[in-house]
Design a protein around this motif. Structure first.
Motif, PDB file in Angstrom:
ATOM      1  N   GLU A   1       0.857  -1.191  -0.061  1.00 23.09           N
ATOM      2  CA  GLU A   1      -0.198  -0.241   0.039  1.00 23.09           C
ATOM      3  C   GLU A   1       0.743   1.216  -0.170  1.00 23.09           C
ATOM      4  N   ARG A   2       2.227   1.240   0.454  1.00 24.23           N
ATOM      5  CA  ARG A   2       2.946   2.423   0.275  1.00 24.23           C
ATOM      6  C   ARG A   2       3.261   2.803  -1.120  1.00 24.23           C
ATOM      7  N   ALA A   3       3.275   1.569  -1.970  1.00 15.99           N
ATOM      8  CA  ALA A   3       3.263   1.594  -3.473  1.00 15.99           C
ATOM      9  C   ALA A   3       2.321   2.626  -4.042  1.00 15.99           C
ATOM     10  N   GLY A   4       1.220   2.690  -3.387  1.00 14.35           N
ATOM     11  CA  GLY A   4       0.451   3.554  -3.995  1.00 14.35           C
ATOM     12  C   GLY A   4      -0.973   3.237  -4.690  1.00 14.35           C
ATOM     13  N   PRO A   5      -1.476   1.916  -4.505  1.00 15.86           N
ATOM     14  CA  PRO A   5      -2.705   1.570  -4.931  1.00 15.86           C
ATOM     15  C   PRO A   5      -3.793   2.466  -4.747  1.00 15.86           C
ATOM     16  N   ASP A   6      -4.474   2.724  -5.715  1.00 11.40           N
ATOM     17  CA  ASP A   6      -5.979   3.556  -5.312  1.00 11.40           C
ATOM     18  C   ASP A   6      -6.906   2.759  -4.391  1.00 11.40           C
ATOM     19  N   VAL A   7      -6.964   1.528  -4.679  1.00  9.20           N
ATOM     20  CA  VAL A   7      -7.839   0.607  -4.112  1.00  9.20           C
ATOM     21  C   VAL A   7      -7.275  -0.101  -2.736  1.00  9.20           C
ATOM     22  N   LEU A   8      -7.761  -0.177  -1.666  1.00  8.24           N
ATOM     23  CA  LEU A   8      -7.429  -0.762  -0.475  1.00  8.24           C
ATOM     24  C   LEU A   8      -7.157  -2.204  -0.606  1.00  8.24           C
ATOM     25  N   LEU A   9      -6.291  -2.997  -0.253  1.00  5.63           N
ATOM     26  CA  LEU A   9      -5.949  -4.224  -0.409  1.00  5.63           C
ATOM     27  C   LEU A   9      -7.208  -5.026   0.582  1.00  5.63           C
ATOM     28  N   GLN A  10      -7.948  -5.771  -0.104  1.00  2.00           N
ATOM     29  CA  GLN A  10      -9.178  -6.452   0.413  1.00  2.00           C
ATOM     30  C   GLN A  10      -8.453  -7.935   1.483  1.00  2.00           C
ATOM     31  N   SER A  11      -7.420  -8.386   0.832  1.00  2.87           N
ATOM     32  CA  SER A  11      -6.980  -9.798   1.328  1.00  2.87           C
ATOM     33  C   SER A  11      -5.450  -9.968   1.106  1.00  2.87           C
ATOM     34  N   VAL A  12      -4.867 -10.570   2.149  1.00  9.86           N
ATOM     35  CA  VAL A  12      -3.269 -10.768   1.802  1.00  9.86           C
ATOM     36  C   VAL A  12      -3.348 -11.829   0.619  1.00  9.86           C
ATOM     37  N   THR A  13      -4.366 -12.689   0.486  1.00  4.77           N
ATOM     38  CA  THR A  13      -4.171 -13.677  -0.455  1.00  4.77           C
ATOM     39  C   THR A  13      -4.154 -12.897  -1.832  1.00  4.77           C
ATOM     40  N   HIS A  14      -4.550 -11.688  -2.108  1.00  5.16           N
ATOM     41  CA  HIS A  14      -4.365 -10.947  -3.254  1.00  5.16           C
ATOM     42  C   HIS A  14      -2.955 -10.473  -3.644  1.00  5.16           C
ATOM     43  N   LEU A  15      -1.976 -10.745  -2.763  1.00  2.00           N
ATOM     44  CA  LEU A  15      -0.659 -10.180  -3.044  1.00  2.00           C
ATOM     45  C   LEU A  15       0.206 -11.071  -3.826  1.00  2.00           C
ATOM     46  N   LYS A  16      -0.461 -12.179  -4.562  1.00  2.00           N
ATOM     47  CA  LYS A  16       0.391 -13.078  -5.281  1.00  2.00           C
ATOM     48  C   LYS A  16       0.981 -12.483  -6.578  1.00  2.00           C
ATOM     49  N   LYS A  17       2.371 -12.818  -6.943  1.00  2.72           N
ATOM     50  CA  LYS A  17       2.876 -12.185  -7.853  1.00  2.72           C
ATOM     51  C   LYS A  17       3.539 -13.215  -8.978  1.00  2.72           C
ATOM     52  N   ASP A  18       3.336 -12.815 -10.041  1.00  6.62           N
ATOM     53  CA  ASP A  18       3.868 -13.715 -11.087  1.00  6.62           C
ATOM     54  C   ASP A  18       3.521 -15.099 -10.974  1.00  6.62           C
ATOM     55  N   GLY A  19       2.116 -15.434 -10.379  1.00  3.71           N
ATOM     56  CA  GLY A  19       1.849 -16.903 -10.074  1.00  3.71           C
ATOM     57  C   GLY A  19       2.428 -17.356  -8.677  1.00  3.71           C
ATOM     58  N   THR A  20       3.012 -16.721  -8.036  1.00  4.03           N
ATOM     59  CA  THR A  20       3.644 -17.047  -6.800  1.00  4.03           C
ATOM     60  C   THR A  20       2.641 -16.547  -5.818  1.00  4.03           C
ATOM     61  N   GLY A  21       2.291 -17.470  -4.838  1.00  5.83           N
ATOM     62  CA  GLY A  21       1.084 -17.116  -3.608  1.00  5.83           C
ATOM     63  C   GLY A  21       2.099 -16.148  -2.649  1.00  5.83           C
ATOM     64  N   VAL A  22       1.207 -15.508  -2.194  1.00  5.37           N
ATOM     65  CA  VAL A  22       1.817 -14.357  -0.879  1.00  5.37           C
ATOM     66  C   VAL A  22       2.708 -15.247   0.164  1.00  5.37           C
ATOM     67  N   PHE A  23       2.572 -16.335   0.404  1.00  2.18           N
ATOM     68  CA  PHE A  23       3.186 -17.163   1.471  1.00  2.18           C
ATOM     69  C   PHE A  23       4.618 -17.478   1.043  1.00  2.18           C
ATOM     70  N   ASP A  24       4.723 -17.582  -0.129  1.00  3.61           N
ATOM     71  CA  ASP A  24       5.938 -17.898  -0.895  1.00  3.61           C
ATOM     72  C   ASP A  24       6.635 -16.747  -1.427  1.00  3.61           C
ATOM     73  N   LEU A  25       6.199 -15.605  -1.336  1.00  2.00           N
ATOM     74  CA  LEU A  25       6.937 -14.319  -1.744  1.00  2.00           C
ATOM     75  C   LEU A  25       7.964 -13.951  -0.620  1.00  2.00           C
ATOM     76  N   PRO A  26       9.161 -13.157  -1.170  1.00  2.00           N
ATOM     77  CA  PRO A  26      10.101 -12.853  -0.223  1.00  2.00           C
ATOM     78  C   PRO A  26       9.425 -11.783   0.788  1.00  2.00           C
ATOM     79  N   ALA A  27       9.334 -12.188   2.097  1.00  2.00           N
ATOM     80  CA  ALA A  27       8.685 -11.157   2.905  1.00  2.00           C
ATOM     81  C   ALA A  27       9.538 -10.204   3.813  1.00  2.00           C
ATOM     82  N   GLY A  28      10.783 -10.465   4.035  1.00  2.00           N
ATOM     83  CA  GLY A  28      11.641  -9.692   4.752  1.00  2.00           C
ATOM     84  C   GLY A  28      12.891 -10.559   5.201  1.00  2.00           C
ATOM     85  N   VAL A  29      13.698  -9.699   5.652  1.00  2.00           N
ATOM     86  CA  VAL A  29      15.252 -10.066   6.299  1.00  2.00           C
ATOM     87  C   VAL A  29      15.346 -10.607   7.813  1.00  2.00           C
ATOM     88  N   VAL A  30      15.680 -11.599   8.091  1.00  2.00           N
ATOM     89  CA  VAL A  30      15.877 -11.866   9.452  1.00  2.00           C
ATOM     90  C   VAL A  30      17.295 -12.674   9.586  1.00  2.00           C
TER      91      VAL A  30
END
Length: 267
Positions: A96-125
């Motif tokens: 949402e910092r990237a500036g979409p005009d429509v608020l995200l309705q579900s974390v499952t909508h964050l898939k990218k290039d066919g990769t589901g949200v739970f398999d996307l890079p989430a951060g560094v530990v």
């Protein structure tokens, strides 16, 4: 490994990780009592508030620089559960910092290039990039025989166990995890609902991760240890009781009044 067996090293002194910044973020931006669709009693998140909180960016930096291997086991468990929750929120915030005009309705909508949200890079530990699935399955489920983990990690959805409004800390971890499970089982819209004397509705998490709870019968035994009342205890102890599962609502656990899109970075 069980938490009960993860005693602090002899001699008293041991490495600790400071979750103070994350604790402050949670206390400021997690609000109890929200209702989303058919689910009530939700600890909802003010994602816009999180995105402008400098403590949030500080905590992500601290996670990235953590020396995880130097921490004793209970400290590691607390860190990985906090990291899961913080990085899941980060996926929403960064979207949402990237500036979409429509608020995200579900974390499952964050898939990218066919990769589901739970398999996307989430951060560094600890200097390594992780997905949410890697944290959940490799750092938590594979290393810990602690079913209560499922009551502590939150995938930003209405039907998830509630996001705890404080950070997990090693010194109180057993108490915090037990409280998470008890609070979850007291919610009749997403945790547990007794329907008559011989039918119990449970969170679908008990179906998806049945093996972690010792199978179907093991899950029933486990839930009976979570502060349920005598009627529920009796029903779960009966072989005649039917177990059914709530539909999982993946709607984002956003604070309902937080209708302003996230813009910009932290301050």
């Amino acid at each position: 490994r069980r938490l009960a067996d993860a005693a602090a090293p002899a001699g008293g002194a041991s490495a600790r990780f400071d979750h103070g910044a994350w604790d402050r973020v949670l206390k400021r931006h997690v609000h109890a009592g929200a209702s989303i669709n058919e689910v009530s009693g939700i600890n909802a998140v003010d994602y816009a508030g999180v995105s402008t909180d400098s403590d949030y960016d500080l905590y992500l930096q601290q996670l990235a620089e953590a020396d995880v291997d130097a921490l004793p086991p209970a400290e590691q468990l607390a860190l990985w559960m906090n990291a899961y929750n913080a990085l899941c929120i980060s996926l929403v915030v960064e979207h949402e910092r990237a500036g979409p005009d429509v608020l995200l309705q579900s974390v499952t909508h964050l898939k990218k290039d066919g990769t589901g949200v739970f398999d996307l890079p989430a951060g560094v530990v600890g200097g390594k990039t992780y997905t949410l699935n890697q944290i959940e399955h490799e750092q938590l489920r594979q290393r810990w025989a602690e079913p209560a983990v499922h009551g502590c990690i939150v995938c930003a959805s209405a039907s998830c166990p509630n996001l705890r409004p404080e950070a997990f800390v090693a010194s109180r971890l057993a108490e915090q995890m037990a409280d998470q499970m008890q609070t979850w089982m007291q919610n009749p819209t997403k945790g547990l609902l007794l329907q008559g004397a011989s039918r119990v509705m449970l969170s679908r998490i008990f179906l998806w991760f049945a093996d972690d709870f010792g199978g179907f019968d093991g899950a029933k035994r486990y839930v009976r240890t979570c502060g349920v009342g005598p009627d529920v205890d009796q029903a779960l102890g009966s072989g005649r009781t039917a177990i059914r599962y709530f539909k999982y609502d993946w709607t984002l656990n956003r604070m309902p009044s937080a209708s302003t899109a996230i813009r910009g970075g932290g301050t």
